[in-house]
Each structure stands twice: as structure tokens, then as C-alpha cells.
Design an enzyme around this catalytic site. Structure first.
Site, PDB file in Angstrom:
ATOM      1  CG  HIS A 169      -6.096  -4.018  10.364  1.00 33.25           C
ATOM      2  ND1 HIS A 169      -5.891  -4.469  11.644  1.00 33.25           N
ATOM      3  CD2 HIS A 169      -5.060  -3.196  10.091  1.00 33.25           C
ATOM      4  CE1 HIS A 169      -4.781  -3.928  12.134  1.00 33.25           C
ATOM      5  NE2 HIS A 169      -4.257  -3.146  11.198  1.00 33.25           N
ATOM      6  CG  ASP A 206      -8.368  -5.917  13.655  1.00 33.72           C
ATOM      7  OD1 ASP A 206      -8.031  -5.933  12.470  1.00 33.72           O
ATOM      8  OD2 ASP A 206      -7.573  -5.609  14.586  1.00 33.72           O
TER       9      ASP A 206
END
Ligand code: UDP
Length: 448
Positions: free
Chosen positions: A21, A109
Site C-alpha cells: 500500500h 489509503d
């Protein structure tokens, strides 16, 4: 370097604490910074120390100090991370509010939807940054997050969804199939639907032509921006002022330099996936049985699962490292194919560098990515899974042979080269992702 920001735009970036990520969101941050936007990455000390957080000189880091944290499960760690960020967030925004550069925009995110309400309360606009393909969001879009048991299966166990190829059970994201393996991760994954309702922008690390059909279907109903592939710019010959960390660079490079063009299989299952002992042995034996050289990333935590004396037996054919500079490896002419777990970054990196794949998906979005790799983009094959769920050494070896030596391999390579060109076009000046990134920056500037 092109500077399109002349106002004091300050974007705060909040990544999820996982390697896969972090890489693309940091890369995006570098692009924003290279165009004159002030970027601060908000993270925690553990991430700074344990993960490869390579931000380069243009980006500031705001790292939260903390004491001991739960390490026994991913779920507990994520709960702890959530509490820590929520506790400190207001103070961080306040700190910048009194500076020359107040924060106007939060890029978070897409799993961290729990920050949206607080960020809005503090007067920020928010952009959800998705590290998975758009198709995954479209699949989750159909699932009621209040009742995650509902997924539109028909009688044949085939899922039919608009603008998505027919999905069999083995192609679905693991959170749909395995009911309760990681409850917190599952809640966060399904929670991404909140982004459609609440986020001010939806950013996706993909590019328009790669997911044309599904983007045309769902993407047009929302303010989505494709901004990928966020592969380190150096590999797409674009300079964003990145500095690269190159673990084991010399070892891998020297070894690959000694091999013929297209003669090496690169094998990696990413930063998280953990194979069972039996599966490790089958992969190890399959690699030895194949006719190809191999470069295999076996993380330090996985090493004890390798068969006895494998390291010494494999010396002639293989190089085994704990971590490698994956982009350098994929870009090396000696690499003929990528035996991969189909993580989204790995998939995009292989597509962007024109490397055919052999998919051995493990969990999360990987089975669906494998479906697209084989059937939609036609840049790879998927290794056959045995009845007991284990992939045999024979199937590992025959898959490698099919891609490295067979006619199929030639077609896959041609397709991979086609996608490489299209990926490059998307990020080049005037390409779809380049335009979307510039528009996003202009939107941010307009808030000043
Ligand atoms: N990676 C790397 N070196 C390695 C293995 C992986 O740099 O030896 C990088 C890879 O280039 C990718 C990321 O780690 O950017 C893995 O992300 P992905 O989404 O493929 O898988 P995950 O780790 O999230 O399962």
C-alpha cells in the site's frame, strides 16, 4: 520538472501500514511534489523503521511516536493503528493550520475510511487512494456492507456482474469466499464503499484502457480519476526526482547479467503472503525440475520452510534472496517471466515492463487479478491448483515450460509488450493518467 502549483497547496498523505500500500501512494506523493505541491506523509514510527519508506528529498514525513503495539495478529495491529491516528490527527492538522502551509487536502489509503468524517469536520477535502484495480471496487460495490453474506451467485456458482467477466469462485476476492479469516481486514475492505458516498475524489492506481469496460460502467457515475500505473517513474523514463532504495541490487544484477536474454524466471509472492511448508517444497522442486534459471525472493520469515539443503542444491540454477529491487529485476533482459502471487503492484509492474506472468494467487484481490491477467489482458497463465489446494511441482515446472518455451509464451510476450506501450502512453505528457493527476492538482490549488 514541471511546476504547476504556484499557490501554497499542502496535501497530507495517509498510507495504510503495509508495503504494497505504501509503494504506490509514496510514488504518487513524489509526482505531486515534483509538480510543486507541498506533500507531508503522515505515518507511524514503526512504518518508518520496518518498511521501505523511500520518500526522497521533496517530501516531508510526520511520524507519530508510539510505545509497544499488538503484533500477534494483523487485525489487532490495524485496530491499534486506527486508534492511534484518530487520537493524534486533530493536533497534526492544528499544527499545520498555524504554519505557512495549512493542510487543505487529505489523500488517504482507500481502506482508511474511518478518517473521512473527522477530516471533513476539520475542513479538509478528502481523496481516497485505491491500491487495487478498479474492478475490485466495482465488485465490492455490489456487496451490502451491512450484510456481507450477500453476493450475487447464480445456480452455477458463477458471478455475473455488469462490465466484469464471468467470475467463478476461484476468481473472487478471498474476503467473499473465506468468511471470517481476517474480520477487521474484511470490514475495512468492504468499508471502501463509503468512499463512493463520502470522498471528494476517488483515485485509482490503474489506467483507463486497462479497465475500460468497468470504468465506463461505474466510473462515469462518480468522480473517479485513474492515475496509474504508479510504477517508479525511472522505469517509465520519466524523472520525478525519486531516489531508489536498491536492496541486494549488486547481487541480483551481477547474477542476471551472467544469464542469457529471457532465460530466468523471477519468483516472488510479495511482502505478506506466506506459503505452507508443503507448498514451499513443491515450488522449490518445481523450479529445480524446470529448464529455466530462477531468481526467487524468499523472505527471511519464510526461509525455514525451504527443503533441507535446497540452497546448496539450487546454486547452479538459482539465486535466492530475502528481498530484491523488483523493478530492476523485471526490467532486466534476462528475465523471461514472472511467477507471481498477482499482488496489484506486482501485476502493474509486470504489465508496465512487458513481462509475461504465471499467476499463483494467494488471497485478497489476487485471484481476481489473476483472472484479468489470463483472460482479459492475456499476459499470463494461472498455475493449476490440485484437489487438496496444493500446487504440485509438476504443475509448477510445466507452467514455466509453457511460458518460457512454448508457443503460448510468444503470444503472451507480444501482449505484454502491447500493454507496456499503453501503460507508458497513460502516464506520458497528455496521457489519461497524466491529465487526471494535473486536474487533481488544479482542484487542490483552487481550494486556496
Ligand atoms: N517488492 C520488492 N522486492 C521484492 C518483492 C516485492 O520491491 O523482493 C515490491 C514490489 O515491487 C511491489 C511490492 O513490493 O511494489 C509488493 O506489492 P504487491 O501489491 O505486489 O503485493 P503485496 O506485498 O501487497 O502482497
Amino acid at each position: 520538472m514541471e511546476n504547476i502549483t504556484n499557490k501554497k497547496t499542502h496535501v497530507l498523505v495517509l498510507p495504510s501500514p503495509a508495503q504494497g500500500h505504501i509503494n504506490p501512494i509514496v510514488q504518487f506523493s513524489k509526482i505531486l511534489a515534483s509538480k510543486g505541491t507541498k506533500v507531508t506523509i503522515l505515518t507511524i514510527d514503526f512504518v518508518c523503521k520496518a518498511l521501505l519508506l523511500d520518500c526522497g528529498p521533496l517530501i516531508n514525513i510526520e511520524s507519530i511516536q508510539h510505545g509497544p503495539f499488538p503484533q500477534e495478529s494483523v487485525d489487532n495491529f490495524l485496530e491499534w493503528f486506527q486508534s492511534l491516528i484518530l487520537e493524534k490527527f486533530r493536533a497534526i492538522i492544528d499544527k499545520f493550520a498555524n504554519s505557512e502551509y495549512p493542510v487543505k487536502v487529505l489523500v488517504f489509503d482507500s481502506l482508511i475510511t474511518w478518517i473521512i468524517d473527522l477530516a471533513h469536520q476539520l475542513g479538509l477535502k478528502v481523496a481516497a487512494f485505491h491500491t487495487q484495480p478498479f474492478a475490485l471496487s466495482a465488485i465490492y460495490y455490489h456487496i451490502d456492507h451491512e450484510d456481507t453474506s450477500k453476493i450475487p451467485f447464480d445456480g452455477d456458482d458463477v458471478v455475473k456482474l455488469p462490465a466484469i467477466p464471468l467470475l467463478e469462485k476461484e476468481d473472487l476476492p478471498s474476503f467473499i469466499i473465506e468468511s471470517d479469516a481476517y474480520p477487521t481486514v474484511k470490514r475495512l475492505v468492504y468499508g471502501q464503499n463509503f468512499n463512493f458516498k463520502k470522498a471528494d475524489w476517488l483515485l485509482f492506481n490503474t489506467f483507463d484502457v486497462l479497465e475500460e469496460e468497468v470504468i465506463n460502467w461505474l466510473g462515469t457515475q462518480y468522480k473517479i480519476k485513474t492515475i496509474g500505473p504508479l510504477v517508479l517513474s525511472t522505469y517509465l523514463d520519466i524523472e520525478y526526482g525519486s531516489s531508489l532504495i536498491k536492496p541486494n541490487y549488486e547481487t541480483c544484477k551481477n547474477w542476471l547479467d551472467s544469464k542469457e536474454i529471457g532465460s530466468v524466471v523471477y519468483v516472488s509472492f510479495g511482502s505478506l503472503a506466506s506459503l505452507g511448508e508443503q507448498q514451499m517444497e513443491e515450488v522449490a522442486s518445481g523450479l529445480m525440475m524446470s529448464n529455466s534459471y530462477f531468481l526467487w525472493v524468499v523472505r527471511a520469515t519464510e526461509e525455514n520452510k525451504l527443503p533441507e539443503e535446497f540452497m546448496s542444491k539450487a546454486k547452479e540454477k538459482g539465486l535466492i534472496v530475502n528481498w530484491c529491487p523488483q523493478l530492476d529485476v523485471l526490467a532486466h533482459p534476462a528475465v523471461g517471466c514472472f511467477f507471481t502471487h498477482c499482488g496489484w503492484n506486482s501485476t502493474l509492474e509486470a504489465l508496465s515492463l512487458g513481462v509475461p506472468m504465471i499467476g499463483m494467487p494467494q488471497w485478497a484481490d489476487q485471484p481476481t487479478n489473476a483472472k484479468y491477467i489470463t483472460d482479459v489482458w492475456q499476459v499470463g497463465i494461472r498455475v493449476k491448483v490440485g484437489k487438496d489446494g496444493v500446487i504440485t511441482k509438476e504443475d509448477v515446472a510445466s507452467s514455466i515450460k509453457e511460458v518460457m518455451e512454448g508457443k503460448k509464451g510468444v503470444i503472451l510476450k507480444e501482449n505484454a509488450i502491447k500493454w507496456k506501450k499503453l501503460a507508458r502512453q497513460a502516464v506520458d505528457e497528455g496521457g489519461s493518467s497524466d491529465k487526471n493527476i494535473k486536474e487533481f492538482i488544479q482542484d487542490c490549488n483552487a481550494l486556496n
